[in-house]
Design a protein around this motif. Structure first.
Motif, PDB file in Angstrom:
ATOM      1  N   PRO A 102      -1.438  -7.457 -13.392  1.00 15.44           N
ATOM      2  CA  PRO A 102      -2.106  -8.029 -12.215  1.00 15.44           C
ATOM      3  C   PRO A 102      -3.086  -9.151 -12.555  1.00 15.44           C
ATOM      4  O   PRO A 102      -3.309 -10.037 -11.727  1.00 15.44           O
ATOM      5  CB  PRO A 102      -2.834  -6.834 -11.575  1.00 15.44           C
ATOM      6  N   ILE A 103      -3.677  -9.134 -13.768  1.00 16.44           N
ATOM      7  CA  ILE A 103      -4.562 -10.243 -14.155  1.00 16.44           C
ATOM      8  C   ILE A 103      -3.743 -11.540 -14.240  1.00 16.44           C
ATOM      9  O   ILE A 103      -4.141 -12.585 -13.724  1.00 16.44           O
ATOM     10  CB  ILE A 103      -5.280  -9.955 -15.500  1.00 16.44           C
ATOM     11  N   VAL A 127      -0.374  -5.464  -8.129  1.00 12.35           N
ATOM     12  CA  VAL A 127      -0.931  -4.116  -8.281  1.00 12.35           C
ATOM     13  C   VAL A 127       0.154  -3.036  -8.115  1.00 12.35           C
ATOM     14  O   VAL A 127       0.304  -2.163  -8.985  1.00 12.35           O
ATOM     15  CB  VAL A 127      -2.077  -3.871  -7.269  1.00 12.35           C
ATOM     16  N   VAL A 147      -0.796  -2.297 -17.831  1.00 11.27           N
ATOM     17  CA  VAL A 147      -1.058  -2.055 -16.403  1.00 11.27           C
ATOM     18  C   VAL A 147      -2.185  -2.973 -15.896  1.00 11.27           C
ATOM     19  O   VAL A 147      -2.235  -3.297 -14.700  1.00 11.27           O
ATOM     20  CB  VAL A 147      -1.386  -0.561 -16.127  1.00 11.27           C
ATOM     21  N   ILE A 148      -3.068  -3.399 -16.782  1.00  3.25           N
ATOM     22  CA  ILE A 148      -4.159  -4.295 -16.376  1.00  3.25           C
ATOM     23  C   ILE A 148      -3.766  -5.763 -16.549  1.00  3.25           C
ATOM     24  O   ILE A 148      -4.100  -6.613 -15.718  1.00  3.25           O
ATOM     25  CB  ILE A 148      -5.440  -3.947 -17.170  1.00  3.25           C
ATOM     26  N   LEU A 184      -0.841 -10.366  -4.165  1.00  6.83           N
ATOM     27  CA  LEU A 184      -1.382  -9.734  -5.371  1.00  6.83           C
ATOM     28  C   LEU A 184      -1.273  -8.208  -5.286  1.00  6.83           C
ATOM     29  O   LEU A 184      -1.008  -7.538  -6.289  1.00  6.83           O
ATOM     30  CB  LEU A 184      -2.844 -10.154  -5.594  1.00  6.83           C
ATOM     31  N   ILE A 185      -1.446  -7.675  -4.071  1.00  3.31           N
ATOM     32  CA  ILE A 185      -1.322  -6.223  -3.907  1.00  3.31           C
ATOM     33  C   ILE A 185       0.135  -5.787  -4.086  1.00  3.31           C
ATOM     34  O   ILE A 185       0.445  -4.903  -4.876  1.00  3.31           O
ATOM     35  CB  ILE A 185      -1.847  -5.776  -2.515  1.00  3.31           C
ATOM     36  N   MET A 216       0.840  -1.204   0.000  1.00  6.93           N
ATOM     37  CA  MET A 216       0.000   0.000   0.000  1.00  6.93           C
ATOM     38  C   MET A 216       0.877   1.255   0.000  1.00  6.93           C
ATOM     39  O   MET A 216       0.578   2.237  -0.696  1.00  6.93           O
ATOM     40  CB  MET A 216      -0.935   0.005   1.226  1.00  6.93           C
ATOM     41  N   ALA A 250       2.613  -2.683 -11.029  1.00  5.54           N
ATOM     42  CA  ALA A 250       1.910  -2.201 -12.224  1.00  5.54           C
ATOM     43  C   ALA A 250       1.647  -0.698 -12.098  1.00  5.54           C
ATOM     44  O   ALA A 250       1.867   0.068 -13.049  1.00  5.54           O
ATOM     45  CB  ALA A 250       0.601  -2.972 -12.414  1.00  5.54           C
ATOM     46  N   ILE A 251       1.206  -0.265 -10.910  1.00  5.57           N
ATOM     47  CA  ILE A 251       0.903   1.159 -10.702  1.00  5.57           C
ATOM     48  C   ILE A 251       2.192   1.984 -10.736  1.00  5.57           C
ATOM     49  O   ILE A 251       2.240   3.085 -11.307  1.00  5.57           O
ATOM     50  CB  ILE A 251       0.130   1.354  -9.367  1.00  5.57           C
ATOM     51  N   ILE A 271       2.086   2.063  -3.467  1.00  5.30           N
ATOM     52  CA  ILE A 271       1.085   2.751  -4.303  1.00  5.30           C
ATOM     53  C   ILE A 271       0.996   4.226  -3.911  1.00  5.30           C
ATOM     54  O   ILE A 271       0.935   5.120  -4.762  1.00  5.30           O
ATOM     55  CB  ILE A 271      -0.300   2.059  -4.186  1.00  5.30           C
TER      56      ILE A 271
END
Lengths: 172, 172
Positions: free
Chosen positions: B105-106, B79, B101-102, B74-75, B23, B82-83, B26
């Motif tokens: 994480p997929i 995520v 970017v999508i 995964l976070i 977190m 990617a961010i 991000i």
């Protein structure tokens, strides 16, 4: 087996669209477009209502699908709403802001993990993360023009508590 | 049972610290502090190496702990990298940037879900998301001053492919 895999593509696609909305929500927050960010979370919540139903309708429920669903839910309803609230108001609250932005997805992750390892008997224990994330998105939309730092913070802390609580909620 | 729960608090704390770093990564990207964002992912990767070991050492491995670990991974490794890449260079690449970017994480979510529903026999199928996310963080650190749009994009696409691939990797 192969038919089962190909059938499960349909509900899994809904799950990936849910995750796509979650990622877009974070990106919109990065660009300070908080209203669009909140709308992405609401669209993800709509997707989430349908993937499980569609899986059952096509008789394509799978363990893989359930795992995927939880993983994507944490992004769209745990991380994305927390980051949106961070951009919108938590950023101004110092250490309290950091605590809330981290506590909300931790509570959501705990709620999802507990759900995955317990037998579901049509009763939720603690409010679902989907509902908590949806409510945070709505609160952000309402307060974008005029943030209520105190009320919105208490609201997020209360939702975090409700997720990890043992209150029982009937599924509707 | 209660002793088991209290023992599992130790490895689960490491998992939550992992999520905390994710977190924070991000949030640092939100503030355009890309180097700090990448360092948070590297710290999360260090935490991740120890939670499983500590769980086994304390004989406190639990199904809940494993679910939590995947969710937090995964976070921090799907995520957050990617961010970070979005803020650092993907933002300039139009539709290609959105796809990467999508997709990252997929691919990570699919890798984690597949891992959770298959028996682990000391061999990874597809590279672990922890390793993919760690490499994206390292690539971002190296290229912050001088982004290599093309090479870094291909690198992320290749890592996404390796995560969902069926190549076998021995655990070290």
């Amino acid at each position: 087996m192969n038919a089962k895999i190909s059938k499960s593509v349909i509900p899994n696609s809904f799950t990936f669209i849910n995750l796509t909305f979650g990622m877009l929500s974070i990106i919109f927050t990065l660009n300070s477009r908080f209203q669009m960010s909140a709308i992405m979370i609401i669209l993800a919540a709509l997707m989430d209502r349908y993937d499980g139903r569609i899986a059952r309708k096509f008789n394509a429920s799978s363990q893989l699908g359930k795992e995927l669903d939880s993983l994507c839910d944490l992004i769209s309803f745990g991380v994305a709403p927390a980051i949106l609230s961070w951009g919108n108001f938590l950023i101004n609250l110092g250490i309290i802001g950091y605590i809330i932005v981290i506590l909300f997805p931790i509570a959501g992750a705990y709620r999802l993990a507990r759900f995955n390892v317990t037998q579901f008997n049509n009763c939720f224990i603690g409010i679902p993360i989907t509902f908590a994330g949806f409510l945070v998105a709505i609160d952000n939309i309402i307060t974008i023009a005029n943030p209520h730092y105190f009320l919105s913070s208490i609201f997020m802390l209360f939702l975090s508590y409700l997720m990890v609580s043992h209150f029982k909620f009937k599924k509707v």
